[in-house]
Design a protein around this motif. Sequence first.
Motif, PDB file in Angstrom:
ATOM      1  N   ASN A 172       0.826  -1.215   0.000  1.00 36.62           N
ATOM      2  CA  ASN A 172       0.000   0.000   0.000  1.00 36.62           C
ATOM      3  C   ASN A 172       0.849   1.249   0.000  1.00 36.62           C
ATOM      4  O   ASN A 172       1.906   1.289   0.621  1.00 36.62           O
ATOM      5  CB  ASN A 172      -0.862   0.035   1.261  1.00 36.62           C
ATOM      6  N   ARG A 173       0.356   2.295  -0.684  1.00 36.77           N
ATOM      7  CA  ARG A 173       1.056   3.578  -0.629  1.00 36.77           C
ATOM      8  C   ARG A 173       0.874   4.156   0.768  1.00 36.77           C
ATOM      9  O   ARG A 173      -0.235   4.212   1.298  1.00 36.77           O
ATOM     10  CB  ARG A 173       0.513   4.543  -1.683  1.00 36.77           C
ATOM     11  N   GLU A 174       1.985   4.575   1.361  1.00 35.79           N
ATOM     12  CA  GLU A 174       1.949   5.127   2.714  1.00 35.79           C
ATOM     13  C   GLU A 174       2.269   6.612   2.676  1.00 35.79           C
ATOM     14  O   GLU A 174       2.812   7.102   1.694  1.00 35.79           O
ATOM     15  CB  GLU A 174       2.981   4.394   3.595  1.00 35.79           C
ATOM     16  N   ASP A 175       1.975   7.292   3.769  1.00 36.67           N
ATOM     17  CA  ASP A 175       2.311   8.719   3.889  1.00 36.67           C
ATOM     18  C   ASP A 175       3.779   8.937   3.586  1.00 36.67           C
ATOM     19  O   ASP A 175       4.627   8.217   4.102  1.00 36.67           O
ATOM     20  CB  ASP A 175       2.043   9.197   5.330  1.00 36.67           C
ATOM     21  N   GLY A 176       4.052   9.932   2.771  1.00 41.38           N
ATOM     22  CA  GLY A 176       5.447  10.243   2.481  1.00 41.38           C
ATOM     23  C   GLY A 176       6.023   9.468   1.314  1.00 41.38           C
ATOM     24  O   GLY A 176       7.145   9.736   0.873  1.00 41.38           O
ATOM     25  N   GLN A 214      -7.683  -4.812 -13.223  1.00 44.17           N
ATOM     26  CA  GLN A 214      -6.260  -4.594 -12.937  1.00 44.17           C
ATOM     27  C   GLN A 214      -6.005  -3.137 -12.556  1.00 44.17           C
ATOM     28  O   GLN A 214      -5.245  -2.846 -11.638  1.00 44.17           O
ATOM     29  CB  GLN A 214      -5.417  -5.001 -14.155  1.00 44.17           C
ATOM     30  N   MET A 215      -6.679  -2.223 -13.299  1.00 43.95           N
ATOM     31  CA  MET A 215      -6.532  -0.794 -12.985  1.00 43.95           C
ATOM     32  C   MET A 215      -7.035  -0.531 -11.565  1.00 43.95           C
ATOM     33  O   MET A 215      -6.413   0.202 -10.796  1.00 43.95           O
ATOM     34  CB  MET A 215      -7.322   0.037 -14.006  1.00 43.95           C
ATOM     35  N   LYS A 216      -8.143  -1.185 -11.195  1.00 43.93           N
ATOM     36  CA  LYS A 216      -8.691  -1.005  -9.839  1.00 43.93           C
ATOM     37  C   LYS A 216      -7.693  -1.496  -8.787  1.00 43.93           C
ATOM     38  O   LYS A 216      -7.535  -0.890  -7.728  1.00 43.93           O
ATOM     39  CB  LYS A 216     -10.014  -1.774  -9.687  1.00 43.93           C
ATOM     40  N   SER A 237      -6.374   0.979  -6.045  1.00 42.43           N
ATOM     41  CA  SER A 237      -6.799   0.716  -4.663  1.00 42.43           C
ATOM     42  C   SER A 237      -5.603   0.651  -3.706  1.00 42.43           C
ATOM     43  O   SER A 237      -5.732   0.879  -2.514  1.00 42.43           O
ATOM     44  CB  SER A 237      -7.632  -0.563  -4.580  1.00 42.43           C
ATOM     45  N   LEU A 238      -4.425   0.340  -4.256  1.00 47.30           N
ATOM     46  CA  LEU A 238      -3.214   0.340  -3.423  1.00 47.30           C
ATOM     47  C   LEU A 238      -2.602   1.735  -3.312  1.00 47.30           C
ATOM     48  O   LEU A 238      -1.648   1.958  -2.561  1.00 47.30           O
ATOM     49  CB  LEU A 238      -2.179  -0.635  -4.005  1.00 47.30           C
ATOM     50  N   GLY A 239      -3.141   2.675  -4.121  1.00 51.10           N
ATOM     51  CA  GLY A 239      -2.651   4.056  -4.037  1.00 51.10           C
ATOM     52  C   GLY A 239      -1.672   4.431  -5.137  1.00 51.10           C
ATOM     53  O   GLY A 239      -1.077   5.515  -5.108  1.00 51.10           O
ATOM     54  N   TRP A 240      -1.494   3.547  -6.143  1.00 51.94           N
ATOM     55  CA  TRP A 240      -0.553   3.820  -7.238  1.00 51.94           C
ATOM     56  C   TRP A 240      -1.322   4.148  -8.515  1.00 51.94           C
ATOM     57  O   TRP A 240      -2.546   4.041  -8.530  1.00 51.94           O
ATOM     58  CB  TRP A 240       0.389   2.623  -7.434  1.00 51.94           C
ATOM     59  N   LYS A 241      -0.615   4.523  -9.577  1.00 52.05           N
ATOM     60  CA  LYS A 241      -1.304   5.020 -10.773  1.00 52.05           C
ATOM     61  C   LYS A 241      -0.709   4.464 -12.063  1.00 52.05           C
ATOM     62  O   LYS A 241       0.348   3.838 -12.048  1.00 52.05           O
ATOM     63  CB  LYS A 241      -1.222   6.548 -10.812  1.00 52.05           C
ATOM     64  N   VAL A 242      -1.405   4.745 -13.149  1.00 52.99           N
ATOM     65  CA  VAL A 242      -0.925   4.371 -14.486  1.00 52.99           C
ATOM     66  C   VAL A 242      -0.762   5.661 -15.283  1.00 52.99           C
ATOM     67  O   VAL A 242      -1.672   6.501 -15.289  1.00 52.99           O
ATOM     68  CB  VAL A 242      -1.926   3.414 -15.177  1.00 52.99           C
TER      69      VAL A 242
END
Length: 281
Positions: free
Chosen positions: A235-239, A261-263, A267-272
């Motif tokens: 998961n993406r965390e603060d900072g 897959q995009m979801k 949902s983990l906080g990352w992007k495409v």
Amino acid sequence: MVEVTVLGVAQDGGHPQPGCLRPCCANVTEQHYPVSLGLRSDDGTNILIEATRHLGDQFTLWGQTNVHHLLLTHAHFGHIDGLGLFGRETLASRGIDFHVSDAMHQLVNQTPQWNLMVQQGVFDVQTFNHDEQLFNAGNLVIEAVQIPHRDELSDMHAFIVRGPNKSLLFLPDHDTWEETLAVHSVSSIREWLTQMQIDIALLDGTFWSKDELGGRDQSKVPHPPVLQTLNMLGNREDGDPEVYFTHLNHTNPLYDAEGEQMKQVTSLGWKVAQQGQRFTL
Ligand SMILES: [Zn+2]
Ligand SMILES: [Zn+2]
Ligand SMILES: [Zn+2]
């Protein structure tokens, strides 16, 4: 202010990929060009990373046509096949600062078409070493980072673009996380990005999973699958920096903005990465 424009998000073959009749490339409404970035510094210097065959379309997307500095990560097909467009037959450019590694410089010398363009003054070759600052323009600084990647033609470098407020990493291709992290003596992606002080990381997202390669020999097209990168990041965390996947193969399900897959990525906080997207550094 430094403005970065994403001029392409596809793997070398583009999307749709020539010759592909499968659903991934049938009825594609938006064409995706091979990866490239356009940078513009506050003093009006234009810097292009990668020279693709879609240069014309990418100029339109960028809103710029005058390139002052050109950088190449490595010599694989989709990253260099637009070089000829700077020559006399098309753009007739003069004196573009052409930043290449020593290995890439050798390849330029040995390739008659490119060597001729250097002789004709289209390119002014400047070689760089990794882990050093290539040049600065206005308030923008570029650094090269050594990356293990199939080196049958040249070596490979990622680039760090540092603006006054943020730094961006462009890493479109690499073989494995294990090798890349080992070269930089770090044990995790987070540790590496922190060490380089990266705020925005555009990372190799060529394949979603190993299944996508079908019957093809994995050792011939090695890239860490997005699923592996997600597992390593969690998961993406603060900072944490922002991570965007790019260099998507035509088979990659992340082209479907509504897909599962995009979801999973978001949902983990990352992007495409999206073609035409801009970042301000
Ligand atoms: Zn590539
Ligand atoms: Zn396809
Ligand atoms: Zn490559």
